[in-house]
Design an enzyme around this catalytic site. Structure first.
Site, PDB file in Angstrom:
ATOM      1  N   ARG A 164       0.828  -1.197   0.000  1.00 27.39           N
ATOM      2  CA  ARG A 164       0.000   0.000   0.000  1.00 27.39           C
ATOM      3  C   ARG A 164       0.868   1.255   0.000  1.00 27.39           C
ATOM      4  NH1 ARG A 164      -1.862   1.134   4.241  1.00 27.39           N
ATOM      5  NH2 ARG A 164      -0.895  -0.434   5.580  1.00 27.39           N
ATOM      6  N   LYS A 222      -8.552  -2.579   0.889  1.00 30.00           N
ATOM      7  CA  LYS A 222      -8.496  -1.637   1.994  1.00 30.00           C
ATOM      8  C   LYS A 222      -9.333  -0.382   1.708  1.00 30.00           C
ATOM      9  CE  LYS A 222      -5.964  -3.982   4.840  1.00 30.00           C
ATOM     10  NZ  LYS A 222      -6.630  -4.651   5.979  1.00 30.00           N
ATOM     11  N   HIS A 281     -10.345  -4.037  12.595  1.00 29.02           N
ATOM     12  CA  HIS A 281      -9.254  -4.623  11.815  1.00 29.02           C
ATOM     13  C   HIS A 281      -8.770  -5.846  12.580  1.00 29.02           C
ATOM     14  CE1 HIS A 281      -4.977  -4.272   9.972  1.00 29.02           C
ATOM     15  NE2 HIS A 281      -5.769  -4.971   9.190  1.00 29.02           N
ATOM     16  N   SER A 291      -0.845  -5.685   9.696  1.00 27.66           N
ATOM     17  CA  SER A 291      -0.247  -6.664   8.804  1.00 27.66           C
ATOM     18  C   SER A 291       1.113  -7.095   9.331  1.00 27.66           C
ATOM     19  CB  SER A 291      -0.087  -6.054   7.408  1.00 27.66           C
ATOM     20  OG  SER A 291       0.526  -6.960   6.534  1.00 27.66           O
ATOM     21  N   LYS A 347      -2.364 -12.082  12.320  1.00 28.62           N
ATOM     22  CA  LYS A 347      -3.828 -12.233  12.314  1.00 28.62           C
ATOM     23  C   LYS A 347      -4.270 -13.425  11.482  1.00 28.62           C
ATOM     24  CE  LYS A 347      -5.618  -8.523  10.731  1.00 28.62           C
ATOM     25  NZ  LYS A 347      -4.372  -8.186  10.034  1.00 28.62           N
ATOM     26  N   THR A 348      -3.806 -13.476  10.235  1.00 28.20           N
ATOM     27  CA  THR A 348      -4.237 -14.541   9.335  1.00 28.20           C
ATOM     28  C   THR A 348      -3.713 -15.891   9.803  1.00 28.20           C
ATOM     29  OG1 THR A 348      -4.312 -13.015   7.464  1.00 28.20           O
ATOM     30  CG2 THR A 348      -4.157 -15.355   6.953  1.00 28.20           C
ATOM     31  N   ASP A 355      -9.412 -10.792   8.508  1.00 28.63           N
ATOM     32  CA  ASP A 355      -8.894  -9.425   8.501  1.00 28.63           C
ATOM     33  C   ASP A 355      -9.879  -8.330   8.888  1.00 28.63           C
ATOM     34  OD1 ASP A 355      -6.637  -7.729   8.036  1.00 28.63           O
ATOM     35  OD2 ASP A 355      -7.501  -7.114   6.141  1.00 28.63           O
ATOM     36  N   ARG A 409       2.175 -12.192  -1.426  1.00 28.00           N
ATOM     37  CA  ARG A 409       0.800 -12.396  -0.945  1.00 28.00           C
ATOM     38  C   ARG A 409       0.088 -13.467  -1.758  1.00 28.00           C
ATOM     39  NH1 ARG A 409      -1.560  -9.459   3.535  1.00 28.00           N
ATOM     40  NH2 ARG A 409      -0.135  -7.734   3.962  1.00 28.00           N
TER      41      ARG A 409
END
Length: 537
Positions: free
Chosen positions: A60, A201, A221, A239, A243-244, A258, A324
Site C-alpha cells: 500500500r 483496503k 481490523h 499486517s 492475524k491470518t 482481517d 501475498r
C-alpha cells in the site's frame, strides 16, 4: 459496446461514463485465470494457482490515499496525515479521466457484496482494467447468488485502473498513483498501482466510516474464529503481526482473517469472502491451511519460482517481503458458514514488538485493554508499505489507523463498552522479538505463540500464577503448558539484564509520548494503565 456475461438487465458500464468498451461481467475464477495467462499477465504455478507481478507497487501507499472532503465528511472525518482531503472538483475531473482511459478497452466487472450479516449487507460493483484484479475481487468480496445478480443494484462502486497514471500538477495527487474514497458518490477510485490490497483496503476504509458513524456498529481490523463450543475469539493486529496465521486454527472454524463488524445484536461478522495472506517463508508445516489453500482459483502476488520449475519459492523476497496470496474463504475446509459468530469470549491484541521487551502473553485489565487498543503499538514489518525494509516502531490507533476515517477514540469507546458489556477477556500477545531487540534477538516462535493462545482459549491460563511487569504493569503467566518457563518473562531471555531495563524504559517513554494526544479524552482508569518510566530513563 459489448457487455458479455451474466448481469442485471439494466446493468451497463456506460452508466459510469465508460464507452466503446468490451465489458466481461461476472466471469468465473477459472476464466479470469485463463485470460490472465493468455494475455501474458500471469503464470500458472504447479499448484494450479496463478501468480502475477503487481508492478511498481508491491504494498500500500498510505501517503497517496485520499478522502473527498465535502458535506458528508467535512465534520466527521479525522483529517490529518492518515486521512488526507481531496476536493470534490478534483475528484470529478480525475474520475472523468479514468473512465475515458478505460473506454475502448476490454474490462472486467464483478458484482459482489460485503458484510455477511444480512442486516449490514452492502452491495458492491468492481470494475477492473485487468482480469487478475477482477479475480482478486472474486476471492476477497462476498459472492452473490445468481438470483441476486439478476436483480443487482450496487450501493458502492470500485473503479480500478492500474495502467492509468495521474498528473500530480494537474490532478491534485501527490504522485501518479492514488486511492480515493468519495462518500457522497459512493465510489472508490484506484489508479496507477497494480497492488490489489488498495482495492480491499479502500472498501474496508469505507465501512470503517459507514458502520460506526451511520449505523452505530463497531468495525474492526481483526481476524476471528469459533471454537467447538461456539466461543468466538477475535485477533486484532496490523499486517505482519499474525492475524491470518493465528486465526487459521485446525481446531477452530474461521470466521474471517482481517475485517469484521461487532453488531448491536451481538454478532461478529466477516466483511469479506476470502483471505489475503502473506507468503514469505510459507510452508505446509508452519501454516498448513494457508499453504493448502493455494490451488486453482488462488492468486499469488510477486513470488518467484524455484530455478527451472513453476514451483513457488516462498523463501525468495527479491521482489518484495510482502509476497501475498488471495483465495476465497471456501479454500479452507474449517470455516464458519455463514461467516458469523456471537459475542467474543477472548480478544487478542497482537503486537510485533521490535524492542523485544513485552511478554509473549499478558492478561489485561479493562483500563489496560483500552490503553493498548488506543495506542495500537507494533512494528511495521518489511514490505507491507512502500519504503519499509525492516521492522519500524509504530503506534497505529485501534490496530488499524491507516484505514480509520473517524477519530480513534470513537472506535476505542465503542470497543471498551462492548468489552465491559460482554465480559470478554483481553490478552496482549507479542509476536515480535525475544532475547533482544531487532538485530540481536530472534522472532518469537510461532509454535510458542500458538501454544499460549491455545492455553488462553481453553482456560488453562485462568488458574496459574502471574507476575507483573515492573515497567508496563502487565500481568503475565509464570507457567504455561508446552511453553518453556524462561520465555514467559521477557527479561529472562536477555543475556544483558541492564540492557533489557534500558530498552523497556525506552519503549515505555514512547508509549507515554504517543498517548499524550489522547490523554484529554481518556478517563482515570485508562490513564492509570500507562507504563511507568524510570526517572533515569
Amino acid at each position: 459496446m459489448k457487455e458479455i456475461g451474466k448481469k442485471a438487465a439494466n446493468a451497463t458500464v456506460a452508466s459510469y461514463g465508460i464507452t466503446d468498451a468490451t465489458a466481461h461481467w461476472n466471469l468465473s475464477p477459472e476464466k479470469l485465470a485463463e485470460i490472465s495467462v493468455e494475455l501474458g499477465q500471469a503464470q500458472k504455478t504447479d499448484t494450479g494457482a496463478i501468480t502475477v507481478h503487481t508492478g511498481e507497487f508491491t504494498g500500500r501507499s498510505p501517503k497517496d490515499r485520499f478522502i473527498v472532503k465535502d458535506s458528508v465528511t467535512e465534520d466527521a472525518v479525522w483529517w490529518g496525515d492518515v486521512n488526507i482531503p481531496f476536493s470534490p472538483e478534483a475528484f470529478d475531473k480525475l474520475y472523468d479521466k479514468v473512465v475515458a482511459y478505460l473506454s475502448g478497452k476490454e474490462i472486467y466487472v464483478r458484482d459482489s457484496y460485503v458484510c455477511d450479516d444480512p442486516s449490514y449487507k452492502m452491495y458492491l460493483r468492481v470494475i477492473n482494467e485487468y482480469a487478475w484484479s477482477n479475480l482478486f475481487a472474486y476471492n476477497m468480496f462476498l459472492r452473490p447468488s445468481e438470483q441476486e445478480i439478476e436483480n443487482f443494484n450496487p450501493e458502492w462502486t470500485v473503479i480500478n485502473a492500474p495502467g492509468f497514471h495521474a498528473d500530480p500538477a494537474v490532478d491534485g495527487t501527490r504522485q501518479h498513483n492514488f486511492a480515493i474514497l468519495n462518500f457522497s458518490n459512493k465510489i472508490a477510485l484506484v489508479g496507477g498501482t497494480g497492488y490489489t490490497g488498495e482495492i480491499k483496503k479502500g472498501i474496508f476504509s469505507a465501512l470503517n466510516f459507514i458502520l460506526p458513524h451511520q449505523k452505530n456498529t463497531l468495525s474492526m481490523h481483526c481476524s476471528a474464529n469459533i471454537g467447538k463450543d461456539g466461543d468466538t475469539a477475535i485477533f486484532f493486529g496490523l499486517s505482519g503481526t499474525g492475524k491470518t496465521t493465528l486465526s487459521a486454527d485446525p481446531e477452530r472454524k474461521l470466521i474471517g482473517d482481517d475485517e469484521h463488524g461487532w453488531s448491536n445484536e451481538n454478532s461478529v461478522f466477516n466483511f469479506e469472502g476470502g483471505c489475503y495472506a502473506k507468503c514469505i517463508d510459507l510452508s505446509e508445516e508452519k501454516e498448513p491451511d494457508i499453504y493448502r489453500a493455494i490451488k486453482p482459483g488462488a492468486l499469488l502476488e510477486n513470488i518467484t519460482f524455484k530455478p527451472g520449475t513453476n514451483e513457488p519459492d516462498y523463501a525468495d523476497s527479491s521482489i518484495t517481503e510482502n509476497t501475498r496470496v488471495s483465495y476465497p474463504i471456501y479454500h479452507i475446509d474449517n470455516i464458519a458458514q455463514p461467516s458469523i459468530g456471537h459475542n467474543p469470549k477472548n480478544i487478542f491484541f497482537l503486537t510485533c514488538d521490535a524492542y523485544g521487551v513485552l511478554p509473549p502473553i499478558s492478561k489485561l485489565t479493562p483500563g489496560q485493554a483500552a490503553y493498548q487498543f488506543i495506542s495500537g503499538y507494533t512494528a511495521k514489518v518489511a514490505g507491507t508499505e512502500e519504503g519499509i525494509t525492516e521492522p519500524t516502531t509504530a503506534f497505529s490507533a485501534c490496530f488499524g489507523a491507516p484505514f480509520m476515517p473517524l477519530h480513534p477514540t470513537k472506535y476505542g469507546e465503542m470497543l471498551s463498552k462492548k468489552m465491559k458489556d460482554s465480559g470478554v477477556t483481553v490478552w496482549l500477545v507479542n509476536t515480535g522479538w525475544s532475547g533482544g531487540s531487532y538485530g540481536v534477538g530472534s522472532r518469537m516462535s510461532l509454535k510458542i505463540t500458538r501454544a499460549l493462545i491455545t492455553a488462553a482459549l481453553s482456560g488453562k491460563l485462568d488458574n496459574v500464577d502471574y507476575d507483573v511487569h515492573e515497567v508496563f504493569g502487565l500481568a503475565f503467566p509464570t507457567s504455561c503448558e508446552n511453553v518453556p518457563t524462561n520465555v514467559l518473562n521477557p527479561r529472562n531471555t536477555w543475556a544483558d539484564k541492564a540492557a533489557y531495563d534500558k530498552k523497556a524504559n525506552e519503549l515505555a517513554a514512547k508509549f507515554v509520548k504517543n498517548f499524550q494526544k489522547f490523554a484529554d479524552g481518556a478517563n482515570e482508569e485508562i490513564m492509570a494503565a500507562s507504563p511507568k518510566v524510570a526517572q533515569s530513563a
